[in-house]
Scaffold this active site. Structure first.
Site, PDB file in Angstrom:
ATOM      1  N   TYR A  79     -13.530  15.111  14.015  1.00 54.73           N
ATOM      2  CA  TYR A  79     -12.182  14.884  14.542  1.00 54.73           C
ATOM      3  C   TYR A  79     -11.375  16.166  14.381  1.00 54.73           C
ATOM      4  CZ  TYR A  79      -7.571  12.527  14.986  1.00 54.73           C
ATOM      5  OH  TYR A  79      -6.301  12.144  15.343  1.00 54.73           O
ATOM      6  N   LYS A 101     -14.368  14.310  18.550  1.00 55.40           N
ATOM      7  CA  LYS A 101     -13.120  13.945  19.219  1.00 55.40           C
ATOM      8  C   LYS A 101     -12.217  15.165  19.122  1.00 55.40           C
ATOM      9  CE  LYS A 101      -8.906  11.299  18.651  1.00 55.40           C
ATOM     10  NZ  LYS A 101      -8.027  10.633  17.656  1.00 55.40           N
TER      11      LYS A 101
END
Length: 291
Positions: free
Chosen positions: A134, A162
């Site tokens: 992330y 992500k």
């Protein structure tokens, strides 16, 4: 599991006295599954993970797993600065039946590339669940660079990233490391269509809390080969996205969700509700979604 499709980044519903609202969370989950989302992402930035206790985080994960009931996979955010803390939380999430993990970069004290790679490799080595990196440098003060992506995509338990940096050029560079075993997800909702167009696997989309139909329309039209329709749906997110600067994250998203979709309550202090004049401007800006 394989990271794929539109996965809403759920807000964490709270009561008026800022306690976890289990009924509202279950309603939000049903609403999103009813819109045919591909998964549920809890305890992310818009889920106020930074304002929740460990007990609350585990409760959110447990409720989400129970409510999803195997219909869609559940991804839980477990990031922390200390590597050992992430490893411990990952094990707890595995016990609760979570399907995947999202691990934000260390924050507050930016680490160097060598330290970052070692951090994620240690977490991956200890994990029984697939991990999504992330990247959100605006909030953490550091970024997962392309060299780190190149190294970490080889790890057998690191299955995707992500990217919420909002830099499309960097997102495109990551595509060279995309494979059947490593997914590239847009974490910036203004780039959902463009990520798909570049060959990406989907999006972790916070705007889906407020306008799930619009977000799913991007995916469905793109997959149907209707690029004009998918791009038009992407543009429909702009009025909502343009309001985010009106308040401290994620107050605007929560208030937009209250207005357009379901009650999810306030944010946790010190984040305050919008001032009445701001709330009125928000309602006016979002009126386009009621047409």
């Amino acid at each position: 599991m394989k990271f794929h499709g539109i996965v809403p980044a759920l807000v964490t519903p709270l009561t008026a006295d800022q306690q976890l609202d289990e009924a509202a969370l279950r309603n939000l989950i049903e609403n999103l599954i009813g819109h045919s989302v591909h998964g549920l992402f809890v305890l992310g930035t818009n889920g106020e993970f930074f304002a929740l206790s460990e007990e609350e985080k585990l409760r959110v994960a447990r409720i989400t797993v129970e409510a999803a009931a195997g219909r869609v996979p559940v991804i839980a955010g477990t990031g922390a600065f200390a590597t050992a803390e992430v490893v411990r939380m990952n094990a707890r999430m595995h016990e609760l039946g979570v399907d995947g993990l999202s691990v934000i970069t260390p924050y507050f004290n930016a680490v160097n590339e060598r330290e970052l790679i070692k951090h994620y490799e240690t977490i991956g080595n200890a994990s029984a669940l697939p991990i999504m990196l992330y990247n959100i440098p605006a909030e953490t003060g550091m970024s997962i660079g392309i060299k780190a992506v190149a190294a970490l995509c080889q790890h057998p338990m690191i299955k995707g990233i992500k990217d919420s940096a909002g830099n499309f050029d960097a997102l495109v560079q990551m595509m060279q490391y995309r494979s059947d075993d490593f997914a590239v997800f847009a974490g910036t909702d203004s780039l959902i269509y463009w990520n798909l167009l570049a060959g990406g696997d989907g999006a972790v989309a916070a705007t889906a809390n407020a306008v799930p139909g619009v977000v799913m329309d991007i995916w469905n039209r793109f997959k149907a080969g209707d690029h004009a329709g998918a791009r038009s749906a992407q543009e429909r997110l702009r009025p909502l996205r343009d309001t985010f600067g009106m308040g401290t994250l994620p107050v605007v998203l929560k208030e937009a969700t209250n207005l357009l979709n379901l009650p999810v309550g306030p944010c946790r202090s010190p984040i305050l509700p919008l001032e009445p004049a701001q709330a009125e401007r928000l309602a006016q800006a979002l009126a386009v979604y009621r047409n």
